[in-house]
Design a protein around this motif. Structure first.
Motif, short mmCIF file in Angstrom:
data_model
loop_
_atom_site.label_atom_id
_atom_site.label_comp_id
_atom_site.label_asym_id
_atom_site.label_seq_id
_atom_site.Cartn_x
_atom_site.Cartn_y
_atom_site.Cartn_z
N GLU A 34 -32.37 10.59 -36.65
CA GLU A 34 -32.63 10.31 -35.02
C GLU A 34 -32.50 8.77 -34.31
OE1 GLU A 34 -35.06 11.30 -37.24
OE2 GLU A 34 -34.45 14.11 -36.15
N ASP A 35 -32.27 7.90 -35.27
CA ASP A 35 -31.92 6.20 -34.57
C ASP A 35 -30.48 5.99 -34.83
OD1 ASP A 35 -34.61 5.68 -35.20
OD2 ASP A 35 -34.27 4.92 -37.01
N ILE A 36 -29.76 6.87 -34.29
CA ILE A 36 -27.79 7.47 -34.48
C ILE A 36 -27.80 6.94 -32.77
CG2 ILE A 36 -25.87 7.91 -34.79
CD1 ILE A 36 -27.38 9.83 -37.42
N LYS A 37 -27.04 6.70 -32.13
CA LYS A 37 -26.72 6.56 -31.13
C LYS A 37 -25.46 6.72 -30.88
CE LYS A 37 -30.45 4.81 -30.47
NZ LYS A 37 -31.66 5.16 -29.29
N PRO A 38 -25.00 6.82 -30.11
CA PRO A 38 -22.81 7.21 -29.90
C PRO A 38 -22.52 5.59 -30.84
CG PRO A 38 -24.01 7.39 -28.19
CD PRO A 38 -25.19 7.09 -28.58
N VAL A 39 -21.40 6.54 -31.14
CA VAL A 39 -20.51 4.98 -30.69
C VAL A 39 -20.40 4.50 -29.99
CG1 VAL A 39 -17.87 4.49 -31.75
CG2 VAL A 39 -19.56 6.22 -33.45
N GLU A 40 -19.83 2.86 -29.71
CA GLU A 40 -19.98 2.06 -29.18
C GLU A 40 -18.53 2.63 -28.27
OE1 GLU A 40 -20.13 1.03 -31.61
OE2 GLU A 40 -22.21 -0.17 -31.82
N GLU A 41 -18.98 2.35 -26.75
CA GLU A 41 -17.48 2.62 -25.71
C GLU A 41 -16.44 1.87 -26.37
OE1 GLU A 41 -16.70 5.73 -23.27
OE2 GLU A 41 -18.18 6.03 -24.93
N ASP A 42 -16.77 0.34 -26.49
CA ASP A 42 -15.89 -0.40 -26.60
C ASP A 42 -14.73 -0.45 -27.50
OD1 ASP A 42 -17.20 -1.23 -28.40
OD2 ASP A 42 -17.39 -2.94 -27.21
N THR A 43 -15.53 1.23 -28.38
CA THR A 43 -14.04 0.97 -29.05
C THR A 43 -12.86 0.77 -28.90
OG1 THR A 43 -15.83 1.25 -30.65
CG2 THR A 43 -13.44 2.58 -31.83
N TYR A 44 -12.63 2.09 -27.45
CA TYR A 44 -11.33 2.31 -27.09
C TYR A 44 -11.03 1.56 -26.36
CZ TYR A 44 -13.24 7.16 -28.34
OH TYR A 44 -13.97 8.05 -28.92
N ALA A 45 -11.76 0.23 -25.85
CA ALA A 45 -11.03 -0.37 -25.06
C ALA A 45 -10.35 -1.57 -25.76
CB ALA A 45 -12.46 -1.29 -24.66
N LYS A 46 -11.03 -1.32 -27.29
CA LYS A 46 -10.90 -2.78 -28.06
C LYS A 46 -9.22 -1.97 -28.22
CE LYS A 46 -12.23 -5.13 -32.36
NZ LYS A 46 -10.61 -4.29 -32.87
N GLU A 47 -9.29 -1.39 -29.07
CA GLU A 47 -7.67 -0.46 -29.53
C GLU A 47 -7.32 -0.77 -28.33
OE1 GLU A 47 -4.89 1.22 -31.21
OE2 GLU A 47 -6.68 0.03 -32.33
N ALA A 48 -7.28 -0.29 -27.50
CA ALA A 48 -6.31 -0.53 -25.76
C ALA A 48 -5.98 -1.86 -25.88
CB ALA A 48 -6.72 0.35 -24.36
N SER A 49 -6.31 -2.30 -25.75
CA SER A 49 -6.48 -4.22 -25.66
C SER A 49 -5.52 -4.82 -26.96
CB SER A 49 -7.46 -5.28 -25.87
OG SER A 49 -8.22 -5.01 -24.85
N GLU A 50 -5.99 -4.23 -27.68
CA GLU A 50 -4.83 -3.94 -29.30
C GLU A 50 -3.48 -3.08 -29.14
OE1 GLU A 50 -5.35 -5.77 -31.87
OE2 GLU A 50 -6.92 -5.71 -32.30
N ILE A 51 -3.28 -2.29 -28.56
CA ILE A 51 -2.09 -2.06 -27.52
C ILE A 51 -1.22 -2.49 -26.72
CG2 ILE A 51 -1.12 0.48 -26.83
CD1 ILE A 51 -3.29 1.46 -28.39
N LEU A 52 -1.30 -3.06 -25.86
CA LEU A 52 -1.38 -4.81 -25.32
C LEU A 52 -0.59 -5.34 -25.22
CD1 LEU A 52 -3.78 -3.39 -22.04
CD2 LEU A 52 -1.43 -2.28 -22.03
N LEU A 53 -1.65 -5.70 -26.22
CA LEU A 53 -1.38 -6.78 -26.53
C LEU A 53 0.07 -6.68 -27.84
CD1 LEU A 53 -4.21 -8.92 -28.35
CD2 LEU A 53 -2.56 -8.99 -26.06
N ASP A 54 0.45 -5.91 -28.39
CA ASP A 54 2.00 -5.01 -28.54
C ASP A 54 2.61 -4.71 -28.13
OD1 ASP A 54 0.05 -5.02 -32.03
OD2 ASP A 54 -0.29 -2.76 -31.80
#
Length: 682
Positions: free
Chosen positions: A643-663
């Motif tokens: 019951e304590d589980i929360k959705p995985v943080e939304e910034d996971t996608y923004a962080k990976e998108a940032s990594e792709i842009l730096l690549d």
């Protein structure tokens, strides 16, 4: 009288007026809608995008949609009923064109007879059936109507209802209800369903019949009778307090279609599209079971005074779909500021250096039309707000920019064109083709650019309409990498037309990208795919019945700034390698695999109590294990309860998108250096 209709009635053995002594009240066509019927045909043939001729081919499709709208779960009609009623397949077009819709009521009255007989019989036997259920037997129930065929005998239909009732009783038992409460809840549900039918009037049947014909043209062309038209206009203006969710009936359940960006349901809870609402409760009052209740009555219960709390018991569309959960939402009016663009900065460390990537999240394409009409200079609009946020981010010395259009269902076309223009010099952004075949390009006339650096657009399956126009334009221009998932595929334009009674929302045009490709059905395909918990088979244009097809027209003239496909062989493997190690993405991929397993179980629901308990405990254990493995890898505290589980943080996608842009930036710099070196050598 229509001779063709009379002949069909004689062929099928059904009379135009019943002499039955049944308790139900047969409905007959409301003659004040005869004119509306004729108007519908004239308008559809004149202004619908496909310029259709309402003929027998459309009638046959409409017949199937009408039967499906009456009995979507194949719970009341027998195959013999469908075989007999199939004599009417070619009469829907004549009925609408001639303003004589008796055929719709003949079919409906038979359905009404079958439903009343079934539910009345069920109610009389229900207590005895529930008390006699043996939950130790190994048998299963198929809850997927698409996988079912029409029952050929009453005995076969009786067995389907027995299993259906047993499944609902077992679900309630597993949710902690005792036998008496289970009987009470189920009796109330079927009373609701009978009450819903009793409250169905001749106008409701006309609307259902008319929409079986419009559905044969495309899923977005819809007739609204006066009450439905009023509700539609209220939803469009968002003028009543509620939870900010679009709802529709799905068999005898109220189902969530989509969430309004910035609305209470989207910001306060984990309500999701395709979730089903089982019960509604007001603050300090008991929950009321709404299964089998009319949609407009359920909506009235959910709406209420601002800042009051409504409780919803829902059957989630993901995970254990046989378990319910209760959520609380504070009613709010969806305000413009709740849907406004917002910014943040993602910091990425590489080789000892820190890089900043700006992220602008845009929930919808908005414009404060009231402020514009009042002559206010500082009116809010998605383009003006985004431009201001870009200026603020540039002062922060960002290396790249992400435009997050996930869950953005569209909005103002004018704003979409203007916003795309922030990243390109003046030029076309979209083409619109009308029913006459005329193509009109639209675009941005402002030559100034707010941001010319590297950028990406994040999209998902809920990115639709205007979002797809912006993403498609920036992809065609080579101005941005498109990251995420295939978008919704809503590439059509609807207009509202007034009728003698009610309104017609009719598809009148189609969107095309500047490359000539339609956004309809196919949507925008991302350059690099991210995993998604949204099932595109259940959500999106291609999941709707009878969508208009994807096609292509001539492209317009436009420059390409970066050849993005040339970078993908380098960017994609690095993206895949990062995801394979990232605890968040590992957890998301495992969750997706679990949902697919649950999808299979939905078609084979065990009616054995021990098996269901075991499945539920295994699901909870797996969810907790998956979450704790993620948390351990990230150095977070472990959880002891699911019951304590929360959705995985939304910034996971923004962080990976940032990594792709730096690549992308690094690859581009390397390519430029090599080009300079080669030029110097020559």
């Amino acid at each position: 009288m229509n001779y063709k209709r009379l002949l069909l009635c004689l062929l099928t053995g059904y009379t135009l007026a019943s002499t039955s002594a049944s308790a139900y009240q047969e409905l007959q066509p409301p003659h004040e809608y005869d004119k509306v019927s004729k108007e519908l045909v004239e308008m559809l043939e004149a202004i619908h995008y496909n310029r259709p001729h309402i003929d027998d081919a459309i009638s046959e499709k409409a017949f199937d949609y009408y039967i499906d709208s009456l009995d979507p779960s194949k719970s009341f009609f027998l195959k013999s009923d469908i075989d007999k009623l199939s004599q009417y397949k070619d009469s829907f077009d004549d009925a609408l064109r001639n303003g004589d819709t008796q055929v719709a009521y003949t079919i409906y009255n038979l359905f009404l007879e079958r439903l009343e007989k079934r539910l009345t019989s069920l109610q009389s036997k229900l207590p005895e059936m529930v008390k006699g259920f043996n939950f130790e037997l190994d048998e299963s129930f198929n809850a997927d109507p698409e996988a079912r065929k029409w029952a050929t005998t009453e005995a076969e239909l009786d067995d389907y209802w027995r299993k259906r009732l047993k499944n609902r009783a077992l679900t309630l038992k597993l949710n902690g209800e005792n036998q008496d409460k289970i009987i009470s809840i189920l009796e109330k549900r079927y009373k609701n369903q009978l009450k819903q039918v009793d409250q169905t009037n001749a106008t409701d049947v006309f609307q259902t019949f008319a929409n079986s014909v419009t559905a044969a043209l495309d899923p977005h062309t819809t007739y609204f009778a006066p009450r439905a038209s009023e509700a539609f206009n209220i939803n469009m203006s968002l003028s009543l307090e509620g939870i900010g969710a679009v709802l529709q009936m799905d068999d005898d359940y109220t189902k969530v279609v989509r969430l309004i960006p910035g609305g209470p349901a989207a910001t306060q809870s984990d309500l999701s599209p395709n979730d089903r609402i089982i019960a509604v409760g007001q603050e300090g009052k008991p929950m009321i079971d709404v299964v089998g209740m009319r949609l407009d009555d359920v909506v009235d219960m959910i709406r209420g005074e601002r800042d009051t709390t409504v409780k919803l018991e829902i059957a989630p569309s993901k995970g254990d779909t046989q378990a319910s959960k209760t959520i609380s939402i504070v009613r709010k009016k969806v305000k413009l500021e709740d849907q406004s663009a917002k910014k943040e900065i993602v910091e990425i460390e590489r080789d000892g250096e820190k890089y900043k990537v700006g992220v602008i999240t845009l929930p919808t394409f908005y414009s404060d039309f009231a402020a514009i009409q009042a002559g206010e200079k500082n009116y809010k609009s998605s383009t003006r707000d985004t431009k201001k946020l870009i200026e603020e981010l540039r002062k922060e010395d960002i290396s790249a920019l992400i435009l997050d259009l996930r869950n953005n269902g569209g909005g103002s076309l004018q704003e979409a064109n203007a916003l795309a223009g922030l990243f390109i010099p003046s030029g076309p952004t979209v083409q619109i083709r009308d029913q006459s075949g005329r193509v009109t390009p639209l675009g941005d006339l402002d030559k100034s650019i707010a941001y010319s650096g590297p950028m990406a657009v994040l999209v998902n399956r809920m990115s639709a309409s205007a979002s797809e126009i912006v993403a498609g334009a920036l992809q065609d221009y080579g101005r941005a990498l498109i990251l995420g998932n295939q978008t919704f595929g809503k590439g059509t334009v609807q207009v509202l037309q007034d009728l003698d009674k009610g309104q017609l929302k009719v598809t009148q045009a189609k969107f095309y990208r500047i490359s000539g490709e339609s956004t309809q059905h196919k949507g925008v395909m991302p350059d690099i795919i991210f995993p998604s918990l949204i099932d595109k088979k259940a959500i999106g244009e291609s999941a709707l019945k009878n969508p208009l097809p994807w096609d292509k027209i001539h492209e317009t003239r436009y420059p390409i700034y970066w050849n993005m496909p040339a970078y993908l062989p380098i960017l994609e493997p690095r993206h895949e390698a990062r995801m394979a190690k990232d605890p968040n993405f590992i957890a998301i991929n495992e969750q997706i695999a679990e949902f697919k397993k649950q999808e299979y179980m939905y078609r084979n629901i065990s009616l054995n109590e021990k098996t269901r308990i075991k499945q539920r405990e295994e699901n909870k254990a797996n969810d907790l294990k998956r979450e704790n493995e993620r948390r351990k890898a990230l150095g977070l505290d472990l959880l002891t309860s699911v019951e304590d589980i929360k959705p995985v943080e939304e910034d996971t996608y923004a962080k990976e998108a940032s990594e792709i842009l730096l690549d992308f930036i690094a690859t581009n710099q390397m390519a430029q250096a090599q080009a300079k070196k080669k030029t110097a050598q020559n």
